[in-house]
Design an enzyme around this catalytic site. Structure first.
Site, PDB file in Angstrom:
ATOM      1  N   SER A 257      23.539   3.063  68.514  1.00 45.67           N
ATOM      2  CA  SER A 257      24.533   3.925  67.884  1.00 45.67           C
ATOM      3  C   SER A 257      24.863   5.067  68.834  1.00 45.67           C
ATOM      4  CB  SER A 257      23.988   4.487  66.571  1.00 45.67           C
ATOM      5  OG  SER A 257      23.027   5.490  66.858  1.00 45.67           O
ATOM      6  N   LYS A 258      25.718   5.955  68.379  1.00 47.73           N
ATOM      7  CA  LYS A 258      26.146   7.114  69.170  1.00 47.73           C
ATOM      8  C   LYS A 258      24.973   7.888  69.760  1.00 47.73           C
ATOM      9  CE  LYS A 258      30.625   8.080  69.511  1.00 47.73           C
ATOM     10  NZ  LYS A 258      30.849   7.439  70.794  1.00 47.73           N
TER      11      LYS A 258
END
Ligand code: GLU
Length: 490
Positions: A257-258
């Protein structure tokens, strides 16, 4: 393995940019199509109008093009293909829903969509809260009651009738046979009351119409698959093969994810990763050739890729590995390809010269040959090239440390020696440098650092003797003399 004619697709929802997981799924499909001379379809699943956007579609197309994943079909055949857009096929899904109702595989559900009415205090509520109940479906209503509701245009969803008994199974090329008890699946909506299909219906109708033979997608879709298998069967078409590819995890073993840095593939382009390295890296996220080869061109991958090499275990994204691979590809790319990749970087750094397309191209190619081994990212190339193309700007600390006054005279002596050195090549240059150090009684290592700082203003540069050769006799002499003056003044 021979599947003919193989047809695969990548079906992103444009609710985000092309992220690493999506790009990897696209790549596996693309590689399989290219490997088997099949067809690769790009289909934008944009039926969720609220969450889809034109910018996201563009971002996905940019990512596909950057990675060289060309698609073979689309509405404007003849020109550059546009992808398929689900939003252009809504009638088709509505027709399929009607077909399912007609064949008894689905039913109208008026509950989900009771008309909305205003209460006396102006509140907008479903009418079922009013005196009349819409707690009914076409399963429980008589045919004439259904007909009245349909004639009145009463909103309703279409719900698929899942058999109450039995099991729905499919063979997954990665995970083997997977089965679900039908009793664990609820009757699911295929067409919402607003006339928009749900994902299950649109994906199956499209895969059917587009004659997709292999559905390759993320593991997160395994639980959707039994519903889709039921839909294929109800629509009376063969069920395609499935291959669900493992998730991509960050180094901390959590879903990528980010938090793990860039997730949009185009961000890697911005960071100076070359697409050849990204393709190589993505291919090895979950797939292995069966030996320890790690470096692949796209052509190599096309030759080697197969579903058998996809592992069922999750893949871990290792940014250091990506950087290593990027350097390896930067080292191996043909000159023209590397120059095309690095050109925007040189332009931004104001280091691009029109001559690089003409008489100075040979010089650029030679400079790149020196810079490639140290370039982990494209941005390292202007970083290394700038000092060779611009007047020397001494790094104060480097000059103070490596250009003390006693280096002045040996530097001038070297300049004199290089002035008539023949031939002027790295071997003779090295002899001249070492010979000068010895003759002037300075340590070779210290002298070489003094020469380096004289040439580039810095302590780090490509190979010293190659750099002198690249700069050429006149430029090198001028720089070495400039270093001598700098040393004298310090
Ligand atoms: N639009 C779906 C997604 O992005 C596609 C799933 C599929 O490939 O069937 O997850």
């Amino acid at each position: 393995m021979s599947i003919a004619p193989l047809r695969v697709r990548f079906a992103p929802s444009p609710t985000g940019y092309l992220h690493v997981g999506g790009a990897r799924t696209a790549l596996f499909n693309w590689l399989l199509a290219r490997r088997h001379g099949g067809t690769f379809v790009l289909r934008i699943e944009d039926t969720d109008m609220e969450r889809s956007s034109e910018a996201m579609v563009q971002g996905i197309l940019d990512g596909m093009r950057w990675l060289g994943m060309t698609w073979d079909e689309g509405p404007d055949v003849g020109g550059p293909h546009a992808p398929y857009f689900q939003s252009q096929r809504l009638d088709r899904y509505r027709a399929a829903a009607a077909q399912l109702v007609a064949s008894g595989h689905a039913y109208y559900d008026y509950r989900t969509a009771a008309p909305r009415v205003k209460t006396s205090d102006g509140e907008d509520v479903p009418e079922s809260f009013g005196p009349k109940s819409y707690d009914e479906t076409s399963v429980t209503l008589r045919a004439d009651e259904v007909a009245t509701r349909e004639a009145a245009g009463m909103p309703r969803a279409v719900r698929f009738r899942v058999p109450t008994e039995g099991r729905t199974t499919f063979v997954d090329a990665v995970h083997g046979e997977i089965g679900f008890d039908n009793s664990s699946l609820e009757d699911f909506v295929v067409l919402r009351s607003d006339g928009y299909p749900t994902y299950h219906l649109s994906v199956v109708v499209d895969d059917m119409d587009m004659r997709i033979t292999q559905v390759i997608r993320g593991d997160d879709h395994i639980s959707n698959t039994p519903k889709q298998v039921l839909l294929y069967e109800a629509l009376g078409v063969p069920v395609p093969g499935f291959a669900h590819v493992p998730l991509i995890l960050g180094a901390d073993k959590k879903r990528l994810s980010k938090r793990h840095g860039a997730t949009s593939v185009m961000e890697y382009s911005t960071q100076g990763i070359v697409p050849e390295a990204m393709v190589n890296f993505l291919a090895l996220l979950g797939w292995s050739p069966g030996d320890d080869q790690e470096l692949f061109s796209a052509d190599d991958l096309v030759e080697r890729f197969d579903l058998e090499g996809i592992s069922g275990g999750n893949a871990v994204f290792n940014p250091d590995k990506l950087e290593w691979m990027n350097n390896q590809h930067i080292m191996q790319l043909p000159d023209d390809v590397l120059i095309a990749h690095v050109r925007p970087w040189l332009e931004r750094a104001e280091l691009w010269r029109t001559g690089f397309e003409g008489e100075q191209r040979v010089w650029l190619t030679r400079a790149l040959a020196l810079l490639r081994p140290r370039a982990k990212r494209l941005g390292d190339i202007p970083e290394g090239l700038g000092p060779l193309m611009r007047p020397v700007a001494f790094d104060a600390a480097a000059a103070a440390k490596h250009l003390p006054p006693e280096m002045s005279e040996p530097l001038d002596a070297l300049a004199a020696r290089l002035a008539d050195l023949a031939p002027f090549d790295p071997t003779t240059i090295e002899q001249a440098v070492r010979g000068t150090a010895e003759a002037r009684g300075v340590k070779a290592g210290a002298f070489m650092q003094a020469v380096r700082v004289s040439l580039t203003g810095r302590t780090v540069s490509p190979g010293l003797f190659e750099t002198i050769e690249l700069l050429g006799r006149d430029e090198s002499l001028a720089r070495i003399r400039g270093g001598a003056r700098q040393a004298q003044s310090s």
